[in-house]
Design an enzyme around this catalytic site. Sequence first.
Site, PDB file in Angstrom:
ATOM      1  N   LYS A 225      39.766  52.149  -5.807  1.00 38.61           N
ATOM      2  CA  LYS A 225      39.251  52.113  -7.179  1.00 38.61           C
ATOM      3  C   LYS A 225      40.168  51.197  -7.987  1.00 38.61           C
ATOM      4  O   LYS A 225      40.627  51.521  -9.088  1.00 38.61           O
ATOM      5  CB  LYS A 225      39.233  53.566  -7.701  1.00 38.61           C
ATOM      6  CG  LYS A 225      38.465  53.795  -8.962  1.00 38.61           C
ATOM      7  CD  LYS A 225      36.965  53.645  -8.828  1.00 38.61           C
ATOM      8  CE  LYS A 225      36.347  53.652 -10.220  1.00 38.61           C
ATOM      9  NZ  LYS A 225      35.069  52.982 -10.315  1.00 38.61           N
ATOM     10  N   ASP A 279      33.167  53.959  -5.853  1.00 36.43           N
ATOM     11  CA  ASP A 279      31.836  54.429  -6.255  1.00 36.43           C
ATOM     12  C   ASP A 279      30.745  53.648  -5.530  1.00 36.43           C
ATOM     13  O   ASP A 279      29.731  54.206  -5.111  1.00 36.43           O
ATOM     14  CB  ASP A 279      31.651  54.398  -7.781  1.00 36.43           C
ATOM     15  CG  ASP A 279      32.337  53.235  -8.459  1.00 36.43           C
ATOM     16  OD1 ASP A 279      33.196  52.615  -7.815  1.00 36.43           O
ATOM     17  OD2 ASP A 279      32.033  52.945  -9.616  1.00 36.43           O
TER      18      ASP A 279
END
Length: 412
Positions: A225, A279
């Site tokens: 991330k 994600d």
Amino acid sequence: MLSQKFNVSQGEKITVRNKRLQVPDRPLIPVIMGDGIGPDVMGAMRLVLDAAVQKIPGGTKALVWLEVFAGESAFAKYKEWLPQDTLQAIRDCIVAIKGPLTTPVGGGIRSLNVALRQELDLYACVRPVRYFEGVPAPVKRPQDLDLIIFRENTEDVYAGLEWQAGTAEADKAINFLQKELGAAIRPGSGIGIKPISEFGSKRLVKKALEYAIQNHKPSVTLVHKGNIMKYTEGAFKEWGYQAAREYFPEQTVTETEVAEKYNGQPPAGKVIIKDRIADSMFQQALLRPQEYSVLATPNLNGDYLSDACAAQVGGLGLAPGANIGDFTAVFEATHGTAPKYAGKNMANPGSVILSGVMLLDYLGWTAAGQAVTRALAKTIQQKTVTYDLERQMQGATKVGTREFAEAIIKNL
Ligand code: NAP
């Protein structure tokens, strides 16, 4: 040294020579039977593995199980949740397998599993996820997902560095961060620290790369991330690419190089290194699972992703796992102790049987492991299953834990 308490007369210890495991014909394998359904599923696993190993040509090989204690059984016997003798036996024997353990409430131990990983520096949590035909799954093509996740096990927000809101420690940390580093933190916040190091990231990614190269896998994807957490997750990605360049320059190529230098056609025999934002990786696992093979992730992403992927192919009942260090490896069921089924011969032993397959692979007894996987797949296709699968399958025959193991042995 192994404690005198253990009966070690029938087997020999695995050793490491020239950075390779030396596996005797009768290796001693410490086994923690575990709490709750642990003894049920571990008993079934031992039956299946023993039967598979017996069939290895030559007839000289056997696993010599060495029962060691942790969790409730250790507390009952020794008044300790994780005795030093148990840790030492695993250190000495190098490869072990465990059932699920109750997390003690209070008493200063956060989790026995975390303690085991930390004490033995088992820095890679390895979780293969694949579909078994016949298992009810929530997606249309569960068979398209066939992944192995290497999750960093010692760093990140799971390092245990956190302080409760309102404590002197949390206030001290907030003060320091405000005064020394100019960080604006709301007073009265709880504080957690997210350490991610070059050392920790590179050794984890190296393990994933070694696996991919040895097993002829097409790619390793670094999941991070880093678009938001640049100096922790972003750094994990950068160190991951560096690890590929430093350790395996001949065997790897990046996705960008494939596009720019090879006209989009990956050169034969090379492992492609990709990276995906976490994600997006969750979406990709659902939408384009065929494009992924080996994933390397920091701790938190890997935790979520392993369970999400396992659910995608029909749940956790069949998901195996291992915690692996430089050589020491502890294979384990990924589910918990399911106390309401303890001792009832009901629980599904699939997860720990497949962890046993990983153990056989680790020993280099790959054919025996493959035989177990094929026999387990066949047993499920025959619709002979434990209660958890039977309740979701039409026309299935419900069997107990032990009978499921016996059905697998018949199919070996
Ligand atoms: P759990 O023990 O995994 O059980 C939750 C539910 O999952 C069970 O009630 C059962 O569902 C199903 N299940 C789990 N294992 C199964 C199996 N082998 N066969 C069939 N169904 C299975 O999770 P929990 O209740 O949250 O945790 C209980 C204890 O285990 C806690 O002390 C926890 O800390 C510990 N734990 C240990 C580990 C570990 O040692 N690695 C991991 C997780 C949790 P149904 O009731 O719907 O049939």
